[in-house]
Design a protein around this motif. Structure first.
Motif, PDB file in Angstrom:
ATOM      1  N   LEU A 101       0.830  -1.212   0.000  1.00 54.39           N
ATOM      2  CA  LEU A 101       0.000   0.000   0.000  1.00 54.39           C
ATOM      3  C   LEU A 101       0.859   1.254   0.000  1.00 54.39           C
ATOM      4  O   LEU A 101       0.570   2.226  -0.703  1.00 54.39           O
ATOM      5  CB  LEU A 101      -0.934   0.000   1.212  1.00 54.39           C
ATOM      6  N   GLU A 102       1.943   1.235   0.783  1.00 51.73           N
ATOM      7  CA  GLU A 102       2.830   2.396   0.828  1.00 51.73           C
ATOM      8  C   GLU A 102       3.514   2.619  -0.516  1.00 51.73           C
ATOM      9  O   GLU A 102       3.644   3.751  -0.984  1.00 51.73           O
ATOM     10  CB  GLU A 102       3.882   2.215   1.927  1.00 51.73           C
ATOM     11  N   GLU A 103       3.947   1.524  -1.166  1.00 52.38           N
ATOM     12  CA  GLU A 103       4.588   1.650  -2.474  1.00 52.38           C
ATOM     13  C   GLU A 103       3.617   2.172  -3.517  1.00 52.38           C
ATOM     14  O   GLU A 103       3.976   2.997  -4.356  1.00 52.38           O
ATOM     15  CB  GLU A 103       5.168   0.294  -2.900  1.00 52.38           C
ATOM     16  N   ALA A 104       2.376   1.702  -3.472  1.00 48.71           N
ATOM     17  CA  ALA A 104       1.368   2.165  -4.420  1.00 48.71           C
ATOM     18  C   ALA A 104       1.093   3.654  -4.223  1.00 48.71           C
ATOM     19  O   ALA A 104       0.977   4.413  -5.189  1.00 48.71           O
ATOM     20  CB  ALA A 104       0.074   1.363  -4.265  1.00 48.71           C
ATOM     21  N   ALA A 105       1.023   4.081  -2.975  1.00 50.20           N
ATOM     22  CA  ALA A 105       0.779   5.500  -2.692  1.00 50.20           C
ATOM     23  C   ALA A 105       1.960   6.337  -3.157  1.00 50.20           C
ATOM     24  O   ALA A 105       1.777   7.428  -3.723  1.00 50.20           O
ATOM     25  CB  ALA A 105       0.545   5.708  -1.202  1.00 50.20           C
ATOM     26  N   ALA A 106       3.179   5.838  -2.951  1.00 47.64           N
ATOM     27  CA  ALA A 106       4.367   6.570  -3.390  1.00 47.64           C
ATOM     28  C   ALA A 106       4.401   6.669  -4.912  1.00 47.64           C
ATOM     29  O   ALA A 106       4.775   7.711  -5.474  1.00 47.64           O
ATOM     30  CB  ALA A 106       5.622   5.887  -2.870  1.00 47.64           C
ATOM     31  N   GLU A 107       4.010   5.608  -5.598  1.00 42.73           N
ATOM     32  CA  GLU A 107       3.992   5.619  -7.058  1.00 42.73           C
ATOM     33  C   GLU A 107       2.962   6.611  -7.584  1.00 42.73           C
ATOM     34  O   GLU A 107       3.230   7.358  -8.532  1.00 42.73           O
ATOM     35  CB  GLU A 107       3.674   4.215  -7.575  1.00 42.73           C
TER      36      GLU A 107
ATOM     37  N   THR B 206       1.924   9.290  -6.064  1.00 39.77           N
ATOM     38  CA  THR B 206       2.450  10.624  -5.790  1.00 39.77           C
ATOM     39  C   THR B 206       3.486  11.007  -6.832  1.00 39.77           C
ATOM     40  O   THR B 206       3.491  12.137  -7.333  1.00 39.77           O
ATOM     41  CB  THR B 206       3.074  10.676  -4.383  1.00 39.77           C
ATOM     42  N   ALA B 207       4.354  10.072  -7.183  1.00 41.04           N
ATOM     43  CA  ALA B 207       5.383  10.347  -8.187  1.00 41.04           C
ATOM     44  C   ALA B 207       4.752  10.644  -9.540  1.00 41.04           C
ATOM     45  O   ALA B 207       5.191  11.557 -10.253  1.00 41.04           O
ATOM     46  CB  ALA B 207       6.342   9.166  -8.294  1.00 41.04           C
ATOM     47  N   GLN B 208       3.720   9.900  -9.900  1.00 36.09           N
ATOM     48  CA  GLN B 208       3.043  10.139 -11.176  1.00 36.09           C
ATOM     49  C   GLN B 208       2.384  11.513 -11.199  1.00 36.09           C
ATOM     50  O   GLN B 208       2.445  12.223 -12.197  1.00 36.09           O
ATOM     51  CB  GLN B 208       2.011   9.050 -11.432  1.00 36.09           C
ATOM     52  N   SER B 209       1.757  11.895 -10.101  1.00 38.46           N
ATOM     53  CA  SER B 209       1.106  13.200 -10.074  1.00 38.46           C
ATOM     54  C   SER B 209       2.137  14.325 -10.130  1.00 38.46           C
ATOM     55  O   SER B 209       1.908  15.360 -10.757  1.00 38.46           O
ATOM     56  CB  SER B 209       0.219  13.347  -8.843  1.00 38.46           C
ATOM     57  N   LEU B 210       3.299  14.114  -9.504  1.00 39.83           N
ATOM     58  CA  LEU B 210       4.365  15.115  -9.579  1.00 39.83           C
ATOM     59  C   LEU B 210       4.897  15.234 -10.997  1.00 39.83           C
ATOM     60  O   LEU B 210       5.196  16.333 -11.471  1.00 39.83           O
ATOM     61  CB  LEU B 210       5.493  14.766  -8.607  1.00 39.83           C
ATOM     62  N   ASP B 211       5.033  14.097 -11.697  1.00 42.45           N
ATOM     63  CA  ASP B 211       5.482  14.128 -13.087  1.00 42.45           C
ATOM     64  C   ASP B 211       4.492  14.893 -13.964  1.00 42.45           C
ATOM     65  O   ASP B 211       4.886  15.700 -14.810  1.00 42.45           O
ATOM     66  CB  ASP B 211       5.663  12.709 -13.632  1.00 42.45           C
ATOM     67  N   LYS B 212       3.202  14.649 -13.764  1.00 43.78           N
ATOM     68  CA  LYS B 212       2.186  15.355 -14.555  1.00 43.78           C
ATOM     69  C   LYS B 212       2.246  16.852 -14.280  1.00 43.78           C
ATOM     70  O   LYS B 212       2.135  17.668 -15.195  1.00 43.78           O
ATOM     71  CB  LYS B 212       0.790  14.827 -14.227  1.00 43.78           C
ATOM     72  N   THR B 213       2.421  17.224 -13.024  1.00 42.99           N
ATOM     73  CA  THR B 213       2.513  18.636 -12.667  1.00 42.99           C
ATOM     74  C   THR B 213       3.732  19.271 -13.307  1.00 42.99           C
ATOM     75  O   THR B 213       3.665  20.392 -13.829  1.00 42.99           O
ATOM     76  CB  THR B 213       2.579  18.796 -11.134  1.00 42.99           C
TER      77      THR B 213
END
Length: 83
Positions: free
Chosen positions: A52-58, A60-67
């Motif tokens: 669950l923690e890895e999925a949440a981190a992934e 977050t990383a995807q949303s940062l990339d989109k931003t």
């Protein structure tokens, strides 16, 4: 004899509220909810927590990339306008 109707349940509820009060019942409900939440957390295994923690981190990383991509596009469009 074993069947309880709505009126019997309402009478029992009123008696319980009169005996314990609403504050006591509210705190009891909060304590019960906390206990259930603690039980659920204890039942999840370490592997599930890590997944669950890895999925949440992934995510977050995807949303940062989109931003970052959106910011780059805005910067490029501003630069084109200035030229």
């Amino acid at each position: 004899m074993g069947n309880m109707g709505i009126w019997q349940l309402l009478i029992i509820a009123v008696i319980v509220i009169l005996l314990f009060g609403t504050k006591k019942l509210r705190s009891l409900g909060g304590d019960l909810g906390g206990a259930v939440k603690g039980f659920k957390n204890a039942m999840t295994s370490e592997d599930e927590k890590k997944a669950l923690e890895e999925a949440a981190a992934e995510e977050t990383a995807q949303s940062l990339d989109k931003t970052a991509q959106q910011t780059e596009k805005k910067t490029e469009s501003k630069n084109k306008e200035q030229v």
